[in-house]
Design a protein around this motif. Structure first.
Motif, PDB file in Angstrom:
ATOM      1  N   PHE A   1       0.835  -1.207   0.000  1.00  0.00           N
ATOM      2  CA  PHE A   1       0.000   0.000   0.000  1.00  0.00           C
ATOM      3  C   PHE A   1       0.870   1.257   0.000  1.00  0.00           C
ATOM      4  CE2 PHE A   1      -2.032   3.395   2.480  1.00  0.00           C
ATOM      5  CZ  PHE A   1      -3.164   3.616   1.707  1.00  0.00           C
ATOM      6  N   LEU A   2       1.892   1.286   0.836  1.00  0.00           N
ATOM      7  CA  LEU A   2       2.777   2.452   0.925  1.00  0.00           C
ATOM      8  C   LEU A   2       3.495   2.718  -0.395  1.00  0.00           C
ATOM      9  CD1 LEU A   2       4.371   1.860   4.443  1.00  0.00           C
ATOM     10  CD2 LEU A   2       2.595   3.526   3.845  1.00  0.00           C
ATOM     11  N   LEU A   3       3.855   1.645  -1.102  1.00  0.00           N
ATOM     12  CA  LEU A   3       4.561   1.790  -2.370  1.00  0.00           C
ATOM     13  C   LEU A   3       3.663   2.303  -3.489  1.00  0.00           C
ATOM     14  CD1 LEU A   3       6.696  -1.503  -2.318  1.00  0.00           C
ATOM     15  CD2 LEU A   3       7.543   0.830  -2.017  1.00  0.00           C
ATOM     16  N   GLN A   4       2.363   2.063  -3.361  1.00  0.00           N
ATOM     17  CA  GLN A   4       1.452   2.371  -4.464  1.00  0.00           C
ATOM     18  C   GLN A   4       0.552   3.581  -4.225  1.00  0.00           C
ATOM     19  OE1 GLN A   4      -0.759  -1.278  -4.889  1.00  0.00           O
ATOM     20  NE2 GLN A   4       1.060  -2.487  -5.399  1.00  0.00           N
ATOM     21  N   VAL A   5       0.478   4.072  -2.976  1.00  0.00           N
ATOM     22  CA  VAL A   5      -0.560   5.046  -2.641  1.00  0.00           C
ATOM     23  C   VAL A   5      -0.374   6.385  -3.350  1.00  0.00           C
ATOM     24  CG1 VAL A   5       0.615   5.929  -0.569  1.00  0.00           C
ATOM     25  CG2 VAL A   5      -1.891   6.037  -0.738  1.00  0.00           C
ATOM     26  N   ASP A   6       0.860   6.811  -3.595  1.00  0.00           N
ATOM     27  CA  ASP A   6       1.073   8.099  -4.249  1.00  0.00           C
ATOM     28  C   ASP A   6       1.927   7.915  -5.491  1.00  0.00           C
ATOM     29  OD1 ASP A   6       1.734  10.699  -5.038  1.00  0.00           O
ATOM     30  OD2 ASP A   6       1.668  11.448  -2.980  1.00  0.00           O
ATOM     31  N   PRO A   7       1.338   8.031  -6.677  1.00  0.00           N
ATOM     32  CA  PRO A   7       2.082   7.794  -7.928  1.00  0.00           C
ATOM     33  C   PRO A   7       3.193   8.800  -8.176  1.00  0.00           C
ATOM     34  CG  PRO A   7      -0.088   8.704  -8.399  1.00  0.00           C
ATOM     35  CD  PRO A   7      -0.071   8.399  -6.941  1.00  0.00           C
ATOM     36  N   LYS A   8       3.187   9.938  -7.467  1.00  0.00           N
ATOM     37  CA  LYS A   8       4.210  10.955  -7.693  1.00  0.00           C
ATOM     38  C   LYS A   8       5.377  10.854  -6.704  1.00  0.00           C
ATOM     39  CE  LYS A   8       3.077  15.065  -9.070  1.00  0.00           C
ATOM     40  NZ  LYS A   8       2.534  16.439  -9.078  1.00  0.00           N
ATOM     41  N   VAL A   9       5.263   9.948  -5.760  1.00  0.00           N
ATOM     42  CA  VAL A   9       6.337   9.735  -4.784  1.00  0.00           C
ATOM     43  C   VAL A   9       7.173   8.537  -5.216  1.00  0.00           C
ATOM     44  CG1 VAL A   9       6.848   9.000  -2.411  1.00  0.00           C
ATOM     45  CG2 VAL A   9       5.134  10.762  -2.826  1.00  0.00           C
ATOM     46  N   LYS A  10       8.474   8.727  -5.274  1.00  0.00           N
ATOM     47  CA  LYS A  10       9.369   7.624  -5.620  1.00  0.00           C
ATOM     48  C   LYS A  10       9.745   6.904  -4.329  1.00  0.00           C
ATOM     49  CE  LYS A  10      13.629   6.520  -8.134  1.00  0.00           C
ATOM     50  NZ  LYS A  10      14.798   7.077  -8.866  1.00  0.00           N
ATOM     51  N   MET A  11       9.408   5.622  -4.266  1.00  0.00           N
ATOM     52  CA  MET A  11       9.628   4.891  -3.025  1.00  0.00           C
ATOM     53  C   MET A  11       9.994   3.447  -3.314  1.00  0.00           C
ATOM     54  SD  MET A  11       7.121   4.923   0.265  1.00  0.00           S
ATOM     55  CE  MET A  11       7.628   4.298   1.850  1.00  0.00           C
ATOM     56  N   ALA A  12      10.894   2.904  -2.510  1.00  0.00           N
ATOM     57  CA  ALA A  12      11.290   1.498  -2.649  1.00  0.00           C
ATOM     58  C   ALA A  12      11.521   0.924  -1.256  1.00  0.00           C
ATOM     59  CB  ALA A  12      12.556   1.369  -3.485  1.00  0.00           C
ATOM     60  N   ILE A  13      11.028  -0.289  -1.049  1.00  0.00           N
ATOM     61  CA  ILE A  13      11.256  -1.026   0.201  1.00  0.00           C
ATOM     62  C   ILE A  13      11.674  -2.433  -0.200  1.00  0.00           C
ATOM     63  CG2 ILE A  13      10.248  -1.886   2.350  1.00  0.00           C
ATOM     64  CD1 ILE A  13       8.200   0.398   2.163  1.00  0.00           C
ATOM     65  N   ALA A  14      12.824  -2.872   0.268  1.00  0.00           N
ATOM     66  CA  ALA A  14      13.346  -4.177  -0.156  1.00  0.00           C
ATOM     67  C   ALA A  14      13.933  -4.926   1.035  1.00  0.00           C
ATOM     68  CB  ALA A  14      14.411  -3.995  -1.235  1.00  0.00           C
ATOM     69  N   ASN A  15      13.861  -6.257   0.962  1.00  0.00           N
ATOM     70  CA  ASN A  15      14.419  -7.123   2.005  1.00  0.00           C
ATOM     71  C   ASN A  15      15.314  -8.180   1.361  1.00  0.00           C
ATOM     72  OD1 ASN A  15      12.939  -6.137   4.454  1.00  0.00           O
ATOM     73  ND2 ASN A  15      11.172  -6.756   3.231  1.00  0.00           N
ATOM     74  N   ALA A  16      16.322  -8.590   2.097  1.00  0.00           N
ATOM     75  CA  ALA A  16      17.213  -9.651   1.620  1.00  0.00           C
ATOM     76  C   ALA A  16      17.764 -10.430   2.802  1.00  0.00           C
ATOM     77  CB  ALA A  16      18.361  -9.068   0.792  1.00  0.00           C
ATOM     78  N   ILE A  17      18.068 -11.702   2.543  1.00  0.00           N
ATOM     79  CA  ILE A  17      18.666 -12.573   3.565  1.00  0.00           C
ATOM     80  C   ILE A  17      19.842 -13.309   2.935  1.00  0.00           C
ATOM     81  CG2 ILE A  17      18.308 -14.588   5.052  1.00  0.00           C
ATOM     82  CD1 ILE A  17      15.352 -13.817   5.235  1.00  0.00           C
ATOM     83  N   TRP A  18      20.982 -13.230   3.588  1.00  0.00           N
ATOM     84  CA  TRP A  18      22.137 -14.033   3.195  1.00  0.00           C
ATOM     85  C   TRP A  18      22.468 -14.987   4.335  1.00  0.00           C
ATOM     86  CZ3 TRP A  18      21.838  -8.851   1.915  1.00  0.00           C
ATOM     87  CH2 TRP A  18      21.944  -8.543   0.548  1.00  0.00           C
ATOM     88  N   TYR A  19      22.693 -16.260   4.006  1.00  0.00           N
ATOM     89  CA  TYR A  19      23.042 -17.233   5.041  1.00  0.00           C
ATOM     90  C   TYR A  19      24.344 -17.937   4.667  1.00  0.00           C
ATOM     91  CZ  TYR A  19      20.978 -20.612   1.755  1.00  0.00           C
ATOM     92  OH  TYR A  19      20.693 -21.361   0.641  1.00  0.00           O
ATOM     93  N   LYS A  20      24.991 -18.510   5.677  1.00  0.00           N
ATOM     94  CA  LYS A  20      26.311 -19.093   5.495  1.00  0.00           C
ATOM     95  C   LYS A  20      26.268 -20.280   4.541  1.00  0.00           C
ATOM     96  CE  LYS A  20      30.386 -20.306   8.187  1.00  0.00           C
ATOM     97  NZ  LYS A  20      30.965 -20.342   9.550  1.00  0.00           N
TER      98      LYS A  20
END
Length: 414
Positions: free
Chosen positions: A114-133
């Motif tokens: 929702f936060l990423l899509q609510v305002d088409p004029k706002v540039k926004m990115a939220i990303a997650n990553a996991i690295w394991y041994k």
């Protein structure tokens, strides 16, 4: 000639009348009804943000900046590797009381969307990553939860390779538009997992400041002790949602469509200790609900700030997350399917940057949760050296019968 001009005018009027109205309409927010668990997630995230502010607010540090949402996301992802009392500490810290794990995870996913899509004029990115041994096996349910609800990229990493630090740092830099660089300094030999969140935000003010009006003016960190800063000036009145309390003023500086705003809480004395006592969820909801549009000219500093917390361990422990920071067999029991020694969180690193100018705001932050093992488990076959006297025997597995037995004390005498 007059007929020709009249024809051209008529054609032009007809042409512009035929232009689809959506092409000239201002951008509108993509609003939808939030599910109950999304509202609960938003409240949990806000409560955590306010708790975190109360914990981190340091009178000795004049400037601080961080992303509660990034920290909340990284710890929420980490939460899923636990059960029992350890899980409950995460639930209490993240203010998920009354929510099921499914609703907390689903709320995280859909609120982020929702936060990423609510305002088409706002540039926004939220990303997650996991690295394991490399060589370890992540439990399938944990991996599925991270991918489904946090859209996490998951990969094995040779943590003994010095370049592995660059792999994590480059990912963070890419996801934050190069605002957060070289965040991770090193990978210790006993590290087994990194859980990382990155967030990026860029938006223009709804009412932009005229850069030509910006000039050096006094800012008062302490009464009677001014400092010269670049002060922006809106020059003409604009509409800001405002609430005037007893001795304080809350207002919102809107971005773009107004769905995002910069909330401001201040009093004329500039007493942060005094106004911070008003900052709680009840008041915040009341201010948002009861604020009304007020027209005024706004002057505010133009600034850029970078703020890094090398390890949030002590603050998070004071907030109630205790067991995960000490080696314990109950920690992260839902993380790996292969046998491991006791695990703990060694560091929660947070880095954030914000730049506020006449056009708008650009901000980014990243959170790293570092999980380590009590000892660095060997990744290759063990070597056992029988270089001392020993007893030996030959036995049958099913019956347990010992067929031969002996000892070797000095092979040189054989």
């Amino acid at each position: 000639m007059k007929k020709l001009l009249l024809s051209l005018f008529s054609f032009g009027a007809l042409f512009f009348a035929c232009v689809p109205s959506e092409e000239i309409k201002p951008a509108e927010a993509n609003l939808r009804t939030l599910a109950a668990y999304e509202k609960e997630l938003a409240n949990s995230s806000t409560k955590f943000a306010l708790d975190l502010f109360a914990q981190l607010n340091d009178p000795e540090e004049p400037n601080q900046f961080y992303s509660p949402y990034s920290i909340h996301q990284a710890l929420s992802m980490t939460m899923n590797g636990n059960k029992g009392e350890v899980l409950q500490e995460f639930v209490d810290l993240l203010r998920y009381e009354g929510m099921s794990m499914d609703d907390a995870n689903r709320g995280s996913k859909e609120m982020t969307e929702f936060l990423l899509q609510v305002d088409p004029k706002v540039k926004m990115a939220i990303a997650n990553a996991i690295w394991y041994k490399q060589g370890y096996q992540v439990q399938v349910p944990f991996k599925n939860t991270a991918r489904e609800y946090y859209n996490a990229e998951i990969a094995a990493l040779d943590m003994r390779n010095p370049n592995s630090v660059n792999i994590i740092n480059n990912w963070i830099a890419q996801k934050t538009n190069n605002l957060i660089k070289d965040m991770l300094d090193q990978i210790p030999s006993n590290a087994v997992m990194y859980l990382v969140n990155a967030i990026y935000y860029k938006a223009d003010w709804k009412y932009q400041f005229d850069a030509s009006k910006t000039k050096k003016e006094n800012f008062y960190p302490n009464p009677g002790n001014p400092a010269l800063v670049d002060m922006m000036d809106s020059d003409k009145p604009s509409a800001f949602r405002s609430y005037f309390g007893d001795g304080y003023h809350y207002f919102e500086i809107p971005y773009s469509t107004g769905q995002y705003s910069m909330g401001i809480l201040y009093n004329p004395q500039g007493n942060l200790d005094q106004i911070s006592q008003y900052l709680n969820l009840g008041n915040l909801e009341m201010w948002r609900k009861n604020s009304s549009e007020q027209n005024f000219i706004l002057k505010m500093p133009k600034f850029k700030m970078k703020y890094k917390m090398a390890n949030m361990k002590d603050d998070l422990m004071e907030m109630g997350l205790v067991k995960p920071f000490s080696f314990h067999p109950d920690n992260f029991t839902k993380l790996f399917s292969n046998p491991t020694d006791d695990l703990k969180i060694s560091r929660v690193i947070h880095d954030a940057v914000i730049e506020v100018d006449e056009k708008g705001t650009e901000a980014a932050a990243a959170t790293i949760v570092e999980v380590v093992e009590r000892t660095s488990m060997p990744t290759g076959p063990r070597t056992v050296v029988l270089d001392k006297p020993f007893i030996f025997f030959i036995q049958e597995k099913h019956s347990g019968a010992i067929l031969f037995m002996g000892k070797l004390g000095d092979p040189s005498k054989l």
